[in-house]
Design an enzyme around this catalytic site. Structure first.
Site, PDB file in Angstrom:
ATOM      1  N   HIS A   1      10.952   5.991   0.517  1.00  0.00           N
ATOM      2  CA  HIS A   1      11.111   4.760  -0.262  1.00  0.00           C
ATOM      3  C   HIS A   1      12.075   3.850   0.477  1.00  0.00           C
ATOM      4  O   HIS A   1      13.042   4.321   1.081  1.00  0.00           O
ATOM      5  CB  HIS A   1      11.660   5.081  -1.659  1.00  0.00           C
TER       6      HIS A   1
ATOM      7  N   ASP B   1       5.101   8.131  -6.934  1.00  0.00           N
ATOM      8  CA  ASP B   1       3.673   8.415  -6.832  1.00  0.00           C
ATOM      9  C   ASP B   1       3.347   9.887  -6.640  1.00  0.00           C
ATOM     10  O   ASP B   1       2.190  10.276  -6.735  1.00  0.00           O
ATOM     11  CB  ASP B   1       3.065   7.623  -5.662  1.00  0.00           C
TER      12      ASP B   1
END
Ligand code: CMC
Length: 381
Positions: free
Chosen positions: A263, A317
Protein backbone atom coordinates in the site's frame (compact mmCIF):
# COMPACT_ATOMS: atom_id res chain seq x y z
CA UNK A 1 15.98 22.43 -19.11
CA UNK A 2 13.11 24.53 -17.75
CA UNK A 3 13.44 25.26 -14.03
CA UNK A 4 10.66 23.84 -11.83
CA UNK A 5 9.73 25.29 -8.46
CA UNK A 6 9.13 21.95 -6.76
CA UNK A 7 10.44 18.45 -7.08
CA UNK A 8 8.57 16.14 -9.45
CA UNK A 9 7.30 13.01 -7.65
CA UNK A 10 5.99 10.17 -9.87
CA UNK A 11 2.50 9.18 -8.71
CA UNK A 12 2.42 12.48 -6.74
CA UNK A 13 3.65 10.48 -3.73
CA UNK A 14 3.36 12.57 -0.54
CA UNK A 15 2.21 15.68 -2.46
CA UNK A 16 -0.95 17.12 -0.81
CA UNK A 17 -3.72 17.54 -3.40
CA UNK A 18 -6.25 19.12 -1.03
CA UNK A 19 -7.15 19.89 2.57
CA UNK A 20 -9.73 17.43 3.83
CA UNK A 21 -11.51 16.53 7.07
CA UNK A 22 -13.22 13.40 5.73
CA UNK A 23 -10.81 10.60 6.67
CA UNK A 24 -7.33 10.08 8.05
CA UNK A 25 -4.82 7.25 7.68
CA UNK A 26 -1.81 6.67 9.92
CA UNK A 27 0.17 4.28 7.77
CA UNK A 28 2.87 3.55 10.36
CA UNK A 29 0.45 2.50 13.09
CA UNK A 30 -2.30 1.06 10.85
CA UNK A 31 -5.04 3.50 11.91
CA UNK A 32 -7.98 4.60 9.76
CA UNK A 33 -10.56 7.16 10.94
CA UNK A 34 -13.70 8.48 9.23
CA UNK A 35 -14.47 12.01 10.47
CA UNK A 36 -12.26 11.23 13.48
CA UNK A 37 -13.96 7.93 14.43
CA UNK A 38 -11.85 4.77 14.29
CA UNK A 39 -12.87 2.26 11.63
CA UNK A 40 -12.99 -0.57 14.19
CA UNK A 41 -15.64 1.33 16.19
CA UNK A 42 -17.77 2.05 13.12
CA UNK A 43 -17.47 -1.55 11.90
CA UNK A 44 -18.77 -2.89 15.19
CA UNK A 45 -21.46 -0.25 15.94
CA UNK A 46 -22.60 1.54 12.78
CA UNK A 47 -24.26 0.66 9.47
CA UNK A 48 -23.16 1.52 5.93
CA UNK A 49 -25.86 4.17 5.42
CA UNK A 50 -25.16 5.80 8.79
CA UNK A 51 -21.44 5.82 7.92
CA UNK A 52 -22.21 7.32 4.49
CA UNK A 53 -24.22 10.07 6.21
CA UNK A 54 -21.31 10.70 8.60
CA UNK A 55 -18.82 10.96 5.73
CA UNK A 56 -20.99 13.21 3.57
CA UNK A 57 -22.53 15.51 6.23
CA UNK A 58 -19.70 15.47 8.78
CA UNK A 59 -21.72 14.28 11.79
CA UNK A 60 -23.52 11.19 12.95
CA UNK A 61 -27.24 11.56 12.16
CA UNK A 62 -29.92 11.77 14.83
CA UNK A 63 -32.40 8.87 14.87
CA UNK A 64 -34.88 10.98 12.84
CA UNK A 65 -32.25 12.10 10.32
CA UNK A 66 -31.10 8.52 9.81
CA UNK A 67 -34.63 7.23 9.33
CA UNK A 68 -35.34 9.99 6.77
CA UNK A 69 -32.11 9.27 4.92
CA UNK A 70 -32.77 5.51 4.81
CA UNK A 71 -36.38 6.06 3.66
CA UNK A 72 -35.31 8.54 0.98
CA UNK A 73 -32.79 6.03 -0.35
CA UNK A 74 -35.37 3.26 -0.27
CA UNK A 75 -37.73 5.39 -2.44
CA UNK A 76 -35.02 6.09 -5.03
CA UNK A 77 -33.67 2.56 -5.54
CA UNK A 78 -35.51 1.89 -8.80
CA UNK A 79 -33.90 2.77 -12.12
CA UNK A 80 -35.72 4.12 -15.19
CA UNK A 81 -36.86 1.46 -17.63
CA UNK A 82 -34.88 3.26 -20.37
CA UNK A 83 -31.68 2.69 -18.35
CA UNK A 84 -32.63 -0.98 -17.99
CA UNK A 85 -33.28 -1.14 -21.76
CA UNK A 86 -29.90 0.45 -22.42
CA UNK A 87 -28.23 -2.10 -20.13
CA UNK A 88 -29.94 -4.98 -21.95
CA UNK A 89 -27.94 -3.95 -25.04
CA UNK A 90 -24.60 -4.33 -23.22
CA UNK A 91 -22.67 -7.46 -24.24
CA UNK A 92 -23.11 -10.12 -21.56
CA UNK A 93 -19.37 -10.84 -21.71
CA UNK A 94 -18.55 -7.22 -20.84
CA UNK A 95 -16.99 -6.48 -17.45
CA UNK A 96 -19.51 -5.31 -14.83
CA UNK A 97 -17.27 -2.31 -14.03
CA UNK A 98 -17.61 -1.11 -17.62
CA UNK A 99 -21.37 -1.64 -17.41
CA UNK A 100 -21.46 0.33 -14.15
CA UNK A 101 -19.38 3.21 -15.49
CA UNK A 102 -21.68 3.55 -18.51
CA UNK A 103 -24.88 3.27 -16.45
CA UNK A 104 -23.64 5.77 -13.83
CA UNK A 105 -22.85 8.28 -16.59
CA UNK A 106 -26.30 7.66 -18.12
CA UNK A 107 -27.97 8.94 -14.92
CA UNK A 108 -26.80 12.40 -16.00
CA UNK A 109 -29.07 12.16 -19.06
CA UNK A 110 -32.14 11.60 -16.91
CA UNK A 111 -31.36 14.03 -14.09
CA UNK A 112 -29.81 16.78 -16.15
CA UNK A 113 -30.61 19.80 -13.95
CA UNK A 114 -27.38 21.10 -12.45
CA UNK A 115 -27.63 23.41 -9.43
CA UNK A 116 -24.44 22.91 -7.49
CA UNK A 117 -25.14 25.79 -5.09
CA UNK A 118 -28.53 24.37 -4.05
CA UNK A 119 -28.26 22.13 -0.92
CA UNK A 120 -31.49 20.35 -1.91
CA UNK A 121 -30.02 19.47 -5.33
CA UNK A 122 -26.88 18.12 -3.58
CA UNK A 123 -28.98 16.06 -1.14
CA UNK A 124 -31.11 14.60 -3.94
CA UNK A 125 -28.06 13.72 -6.04
CA UNK A 126 -26.43 11.99 -3.04
CA UNK A 127 -29.60 9.98 -2.38
CA UNK A 128 -30.09 9.03 -6.05
CA UNK A 129 -26.52 7.88 -6.51
CA UNK A 130 -26.32 5.86 -3.27
CA UNK A 131 -29.73 4.34 -4.03
CA UNK A 132 -29.32 3.46 -7.71
CA UNK A 133 -25.72 2.23 -8.02
CA UNK A 134 -26.44 -1.12 -6.25
CA UNK A 135 -29.58 -1.59 -8.36
CA UNK A 136 -27.54 -1.08 -11.55
CA UNK A 137 -24.84 -3.55 -10.47
CA UNK A 138 -27.44 -6.22 -9.66
CA UNK A 139 -29.48 -5.49 -12.82
CA UNK A 140 -26.51 -5.99 -15.14
CA UNK A 141 -25.65 -9.24 -13.35
CA UNK A 142 -29.19 -10.59 -13.88
CA UNK A 143 -29.38 -9.40 -17.48
CA UNK A 144 -26.06 -10.93 -18.53
CA UNK A 145 -27.50 -14.27 -17.38
CA UNK A 146 -30.56 -13.74 -19.57
CA UNK A 147 -32.89 -12.76 -16.71
CA UNK A 148 -34.96 -9.67 -16.10
CA UNK A 149 -33.59 -7.31 -13.46
CA UNK A 150 -35.03 -7.98 -10.00
CA UNK A 151 -36.84 -4.94 -8.62
CA UNK A 152 -35.71 -3.60 -5.23
CA UNK A 153 -37.74 -4.97 -2.31
CA UNK A 154 -39.07 -2.19 -0.05
CA UNK A 155 -39.14 -4.49 2.98
CA UNK A 156 -35.39 -5.03 2.87
CA UNK A 157 -32.56 -2.83 4.14
CA UNK A 158 -29.73 -1.61 1.93
CA UNK A 159 -27.34 -4.57 2.22
CA UNK A 160 -30.05 -7.25 2.36
CA UNK A 161 -31.81 -5.78 -0.67
CA UNK A 162 -28.62 -5.74 -2.76
CA UNK A 163 -27.88 -9.41 -2.01
CA UNK A 164 -31.54 -10.21 -2.75
CA UNK A 165 -31.45 -8.41 -6.14
CA UNK A 166 -28.26 -10.29 -6.96
CA UNK A 167 -29.34 -13.78 -6.01
CA UNK A 168 -33.17 -13.62 -5.88
CA UNK A 169 -32.93 -15.05 -2.36
CA UNK A 170 -33.07 -13.25 0.98
CA UNK A 171 -29.65 -13.71 2.60
CA UNK A 172 -29.07 -14.99 6.13
CA UNK A 173 -29.08 -11.96 8.52
CA UNK A 174 -25.44 -12.67 9.47
CA UNK A 175 -24.41 -12.67 5.80
CA UNK A 176 -26.23 -9.36 5.27
CA UNK A 177 -24.62 -7.79 8.36
CA UNK A 178 -21.15 -8.94 7.26
CA UNK A 179 -21.77 -7.53 3.79
CA UNK A 180 -22.88 -4.22 5.32
CA UNK A 181 -19.64 -4.09 7.36
CA UNK A 182 -17.65 -4.76 4.15
CA UNK A 183 -19.35 -1.71 2.60
CA UNK A 184 -18.36 0.41 5.63
CA UNK A 185 -14.74 -0.73 5.39
CA UNK A 186 -14.54 0.28 1.71
CA UNK A 187 -16.51 3.54 2.00
CA UNK A 188 -13.61 6.00 2.13
CA UNK A 189 -9.83 6.13 2.10
CA UNK A 190 -8.37 9.66 1.72
CA UNK A 191 -6.96 10.75 -1.65
CA UNK A 192 -6.56 7.46 -3.53
CA UNK A 193 -6.60 7.33 -7.35
CA UNK A 194 -10.39 7.11 -7.84
CA UNK A 195 -11.13 9.81 -5.25
CA UNK A 196 -8.58 12.10 -6.88
CA UNK A 197 -10.23 11.37 -10.20
CA UNK A 198 -13.62 12.30 -8.68
CA UNK A 199 -12.17 15.54 -7.27
CA UNK A 200 -10.57 16.57 -10.56
CA UNK A 201 -13.84 15.96 -12.40
CA UNK A 202 -15.82 17.74 -9.65
CA UNK A 203 -13.51 20.76 -9.89
CA UNK A 204 -14.80 21.48 -13.41
CA UNK A 205 -18.30 21.92 -11.89
CA UNK A 206 -19.75 19.16 -14.04
CA UNK A 207 -22.71 17.09 -12.83
CA UNK A 208 -22.30 14.54 -9.99
CA UNK A 209 -23.04 11.57 -12.29
CA UNK A 210 -19.98 12.41 -14.41
CA UNK A 211 -17.97 12.68 -11.18
CA UNK A 212 -19.03 9.18 -10.11
CA UNK A 213 -18.57 7.71 -13.61
CA UNK A 214 -15.00 8.98 -13.82
CA UNK A 215 -14.23 7.58 -10.36
CA UNK A 216 -15.72 4.18 -11.30
CA UNK A 217 -13.47 4.05 -14.39
CA UNK A 218 -10.43 4.78 -12.25
CA UNK A 219 -11.34 2.23 -9.58
CA UNK A 220 -11.54 -0.53 -12.22
CA UNK A 221 -7.76 -0.91 -12.69
CA UNK A 222 -5.88 -3.88 -11.17
CA UNK A 223 -3.59 -1.67 -9.08
CA UNK A 224 -6.63 -0.13 -7.35
CA UNK A 225 -10.10 -1.68 -6.89
CA UNK A 226 -9.49 -4.49 -9.38
CA UNK A 227 -6.98 -6.16 -7.04
CA UNK A 228 -9.61 -8.07 -5.02
CA UNK A 229 -10.71 -9.98 -8.12
CA UNK A 230 -7.06 -10.72 -8.93
CA UNK A 231 -6.50 -12.09 -5.39
CA UNK A 232 -9.12 -14.77 -5.89
CA UNK A 233 -7.72 -15.71 -9.30
CA UNK A 234 -4.30 -15.99 -7.65
CA UNK A 235 -5.63 -18.30 -4.89
CA UNK A 236 -7.27 -20.45 -7.58
CA UNK A 237 -4.02 -20.59 -9.53
CA UNK A 238 -2.01 -21.59 -6.42
CA UNK A 239 -4.53 -24.35 -5.68
CA UNK A 240 -2.99 -25.75 -2.48
CA UNK A 241 -1.00 -24.68 0.59
CA UNK A 242 2.08 -26.58 -0.61
CA UNK A 243 2.30 -24.48 -3.76
CA UNK A 244 2.39 -21.16 -1.91
CA UNK A 245 6.14 -20.90 -1.26
CA UNK A 246 7.30 -21.74 -4.84
CA UNK A 247 4.57 -19.47 -6.27
CA UNK A 248 5.67 -16.48 -4.18
CA UNK A 249 9.38 -17.12 -4.76
CA UNK A 250 8.76 -17.28 -8.49
CA UNK A 251 6.77 -14.01 -8.52
CA UNK A 252 9.37 -12.18 -6.44
CA UNK A 253 12.20 -13.50 -8.66
CA UNK A 254 10.32 -12.25 -11.73
CA UNK A 255 9.59 -8.86 -10.09
CA UNK A 256 5.84 -9.45 -10.26
CA UNK A 257 3.51 -7.89 -7.70
CA UNK A 258 1.55 -10.10 -5.32
CA UNK A 259 -2.05 -8.97 -5.45
CA UNK A 260 -3.67 -7.91 -2.18
CA UNK A 261 -0.34 -6.83 -0.68
CA UNK A 262 1.38 -3.48 -0.37
CA UNK A 263 0.00 0.00 0.00
CA UNK A 264 1.21 3.51 -0.75
CA UNK A 265 0.38 4.64 2.79
CA UNK A 266 0.22 1.58 5.09
CA UNK A 267 3.57 0.13 6.05
CA UNK A 268 1.93 -2.34 8.45
CA UNK A 269 -1.10 -4.60 7.98
CA UNK A 270 -4.08 -2.58 6.70
CA UNK A 271 -6.59 -2.32 9.63
CA UNK A 272 -9.40 -3.13 7.17
CA UNK A 273 -7.65 -6.40 6.26
CA UNK A 274 -7.57 -7.35 9.96
CA UNK A 275 -11.33 -6.69 10.34
CA UNK A 276 -12.13 -8.52 7.08
CA UNK A 277 -10.10 -11.51 8.25
CA UNK A 278 -12.21 -11.67 11.44
CA UNK A 279 -15.40 -11.38 9.37
CA UNK A 280 -14.21 -14.17 7.06
CA UNK A 281 -13.56 -16.41 10.08
CA UNK A 282 -17.01 -15.58 11.52
CA UNK A 283 -18.63 -16.41 8.19
CA UNK A 284 -16.77 -19.71 7.85
CA UNK A 285 -17.86 -20.67 11.39
CA UNK A 286 -21.50 -20.01 10.45
CA UNK A 287 -21.55 -21.41 6.94
CA UNK A 288 -18.66 -23.88 6.67
CA UNK A 289 -14.93 -23.71 6.06
CA UNK A 290 -13.38 -22.49 2.80
CA UNK A 291 -10.17 -24.32 1.81
CA UNK A 292 -8.98 -21.14 0.05
CA UNK A 293 -8.70 -19.56 3.50
CA UNK A 294 -5.92 -22.03 4.41
CA UNK A 295 -4.06 -21.04 1.25
CA UNK A 296 -4.59 -17.35 2.08
CA UNK A 297 -3.22 -17.77 5.64
CA UNK A 298 -0.13 -19.53 4.34
CA UNK A 299 0.29 -16.89 1.64
CA UNK A 300 0.12 -14.05 4.15
CA UNK A 301 2.72 -15.79 6.34
CA UNK A 302 5.12 -16.34 3.43
CA UNK A 303 4.71 -12.80 2.00
CA UNK A 304 5.21 -11.22 5.43
CA UNK A 305 8.40 -13.26 5.88
CA UNK A 306 9.76 -12.27 2.48
CA UNK A 307 8.48 -8.68 2.06
CA UNK A 308 7.50 -7.51 5.57
CA UNK A 309 10.86 -5.78 5.99
CA UNK A 310 9.95 -3.56 2.99
CA UNK A 311 6.65 -2.63 4.67
CA UNK A 312 4.56 -4.86 2.41
CA UNK A 313 1.62 -6.43 4.24
CA UNK A 314 -1.94 -7.54 3.41
CA UNK A 315 -4.19 -4.72 2.23
CA UNK A 316 -8.00 -4.37 2.18
CA UNK A 317 -8.31 -6.48 -0.95
CA UNK A 318 -6.65 -9.59 0.42
CA UNK A 319 -9.51 -10.98 2.51
CA UNK A 320 -12.52 -9.22 0.95
CA UNK A 321 -12.63 -11.65 -1.99
CA UNK A 322 -12.84 -14.65 0.37
CA UNK A 323 -15.79 -13.08 2.19
CA UNK A 324 -17.61 -12.27 -1.06
CA UNK A 325 -16.93 -15.75 -2.45
CA UNK A 326 -18.51 -17.28 0.65
CA UNK A 327 -21.53 -15.03 0.15
CA UNK A 328 -21.89 -16.57 -3.32
CA UNK A 329 -20.82 -13.44 -5.23
CA UNK A 330 -18.93 -13.99 -8.52
CA UNK A 331 -15.36 -12.62 -8.66
CA UNK A 332 -16.01 -10.03 -11.36
CA UNK A 333 -18.56 -8.30 -9.09
CA UNK A 334 -16.01 -7.67 -6.32
CA UNK A 335 -14.86 -4.36 -7.78
CA UNK A 336 -18.41 -3.11 -8.54
CA UNK A 337 -19.18 -3.84 -4.86
CA UNK A 338 -16.11 -1.81 -3.89
CA UNK A 339 -17.66 0.99 -6.03
CA UNK A 340 -21.07 0.68 -4.29
CA UNK A 341 -19.25 1.36 -1.01
CA UNK A 342 -16.76 3.97 -2.23
CA UNK A 343 -19.55 6.08 -3.72
CA UNK A 344 -20.01 7.39 -0.14
CA UNK A 345 -16.43 8.68 -0.02
CA UNK A 346 -16.54 10.05 -3.58
CA UNK A 347 -19.71 12.00 -2.77
CA UNK A 348 -18.18 13.36 0.44
CA UNK A 349 -15.15 14.58 -1.53
CA UNK A 350 -17.40 16.00 -4.28
CA UNK A 351 -19.24 18.07 -1.65
CA UNK A 352 -16.00 19.13 0.05
CA UNK A 353 -14.48 20.11 -3.31
CA UNK A 354 -17.49 22.24 -4.26
CA UNK A 355 -17.25 24.17 -0.99
CA UNK A 356 -13.72 25.46 -1.76
CA UNK A 357 -13.52 24.85 -5.47
CA UNK A 358 -10.62 25.81 -7.66
CA UNK A 359 -10.24 23.87 -10.91
CA UNK A 360 -7.33 21.40 -10.86
CA UNK A 361 -4.64 22.46 -13.29
CA UNK A 362 -1.24 21.06 -12.26
CA UNK A 363 1.93 21.69 -14.17
CA UNK A 364 4.41 19.34 -15.87
CA UNK A 365 8.13 18.95 -16.37
CA UNK A 366 8.50 19.24 -20.15
CA UNK A 367 11.03 16.75 -21.54
CA UNK A 368 10.50 17.29 -25.30
CA UNK A 369 12.32 19.31 -27.96
CA UNK A 370 11.98 22.97 -28.99
CA UNK A 371 11.98 24.71 -32.36
CA UNK A 372 12.10 21.54 -34.47
CA UNK A 373 11.51 22.07 -38.20
CA UNK A 374 8.36 20.65 -39.81
CA UNK A 375 9.53 17.96 -42.28
CA UNK A 376 7.27 17.53 -45.30
CA UNK A 377 5.79 14.04 -45.72
CA UNK A 378 7.87 13.26 -48.85
CA UNK A 379 11.12 13.93 -47.02
CA UNK A 380 10.34 11.78 -43.96
CA UNK A 381 12.18 8.49 -43.66
N1 CMC B 1 4.14 -7.51 -4.28
C1 CMC B 1 5.46 -7.48 -4.41
N2 CMC B 1 6.21 -6.36 -4.30
C2 CMC B 1 5.56 -5.23 -4.04
C3 CMC B 1 4.17 -5.18 -3.88
C4 CMC B 1 3.46 -6.39 -4.01
N3 CMC B 1 2.13 -6.42 -3.89
N4 CMC B 1 3.79 -3.92 -3.65
C5 CMC B 1 4.91 -3.18 -3.66
N5 CMC B 1 5.98 -3.97 -3.88
C6 CMC B 1 7.38 -3.56 -3.97
C7 CMC B 1 7.70 -3.03 -5.37
O1 CMC B 1 8.12 -4.05 -6.22
C8 CMC B 1 8.76 -2.02 -5.05
O2 CMC B 1 9.97 -2.72 -4.81
P1 CMC B 1 11.40 -2.07 -5.23
O3 CMC B 1 11.49 -0.79 -4.46
O4 CMC B 1 12.38 -3.10 -4.82
O5 CMC B 1 11.31 -1.86 -6.71
C9 CMC B 1 8.33 -1.42 -3.73
O6 CMC B 1 7.57 -2.45 -3.09
C10 CMC B 1 7.47 -0.17 -3.88
O7 CMC B 1 6.41 -0.52 -4.79
P2 CMC B 1 5.57 0.55 -5.58
O8 CMC B 1 4.78 -0.15 -6.62
O9 CMC B 1 6.49 1.65 -6.03
O10 CMC B 1 4.65 1.11 -4.43
P3 CMC B 1 3.40 2.02 -4.65
O11 CMC B 1 3.21 2.76 -3.38
O12 CMC B 1 3.51 2.80 -5.90
O13 CMC B 1 2.25 0.95 -4.88
C11 CMC B 1 0.43 -0.48 -4.72
C12 CMC B 1 1.22 0.65 -4.04
C13 CMC B 1 -0.83 -0.77 -3.91
C14 CMC B 1 0.02 -0.02 -6.13
C15 CMC B 1 1.34 -1.73 -4.81
O14 CMC B 1 1.67 -2.16 -3.51
C16 CMC B 1 0.68 -2.85 -5.59
O15 CMC B 1 0.75 -2.84 -6.83
N6 CMC B 1 0.07 -3.87 -4.89
C17 CMC B 1 -0.63 -4.94 -5.57
C18 CMC B 1 -1.99 -4.49 -6.06
C19 CMC B 1 -2.96 -4.30 -4.91
O16 CMC B 1 -3.11 -5.14 -4.03
N7 CMC B 1 -3.67 -3.16 -4.96
C20 CMC B 1 -4.69 -2.82 -3.96
C21 CMC B 1 -4.26 -1.64 -3.15
S1 CMC B 1 -5.26 -1.32 -1.71
C22 CMC B 1 -6.82 -0.91 -2.33
C23 CMC B 1 -6.86 0.15 -3.35
O17 CMC B 1 -6.12 1.12 -3.35
O18 CMC B 1 -7.71 0.01 -4.23
Amino acid sequence: MTATFCEYKPGLENIPATKSSISHVNGQEGILEYRGIRIEELASKSSFLETAYLLIWDSLPSAIQLKEFETDILYHRRIKYRIRDMMKCFPETGHPMDALQTSAAALGLFYSRRALDDPEYIRKAVVRILAKIPTMVAAFHQMRRGNDAIQPNDDLDYATNFLYMLTERKPHPIAARIFDVCLMLHAEHTINASTFSAMVTASTLTDPYAVIASAVGTLAGPLHGGANEEVLLMLEEIGSKDNVLPYIENRIANKQKIMGFGHRVYKVKDPRAAILQQLAEQLFEETGHDPYYDIALELEKVVEGKLGAKGIYANVDFYSGLVYRKLGIPADLFTPIFAIARVAGWLAHWKEQLAVNRIFRPTQVYTGDHNKPYVSIKERT
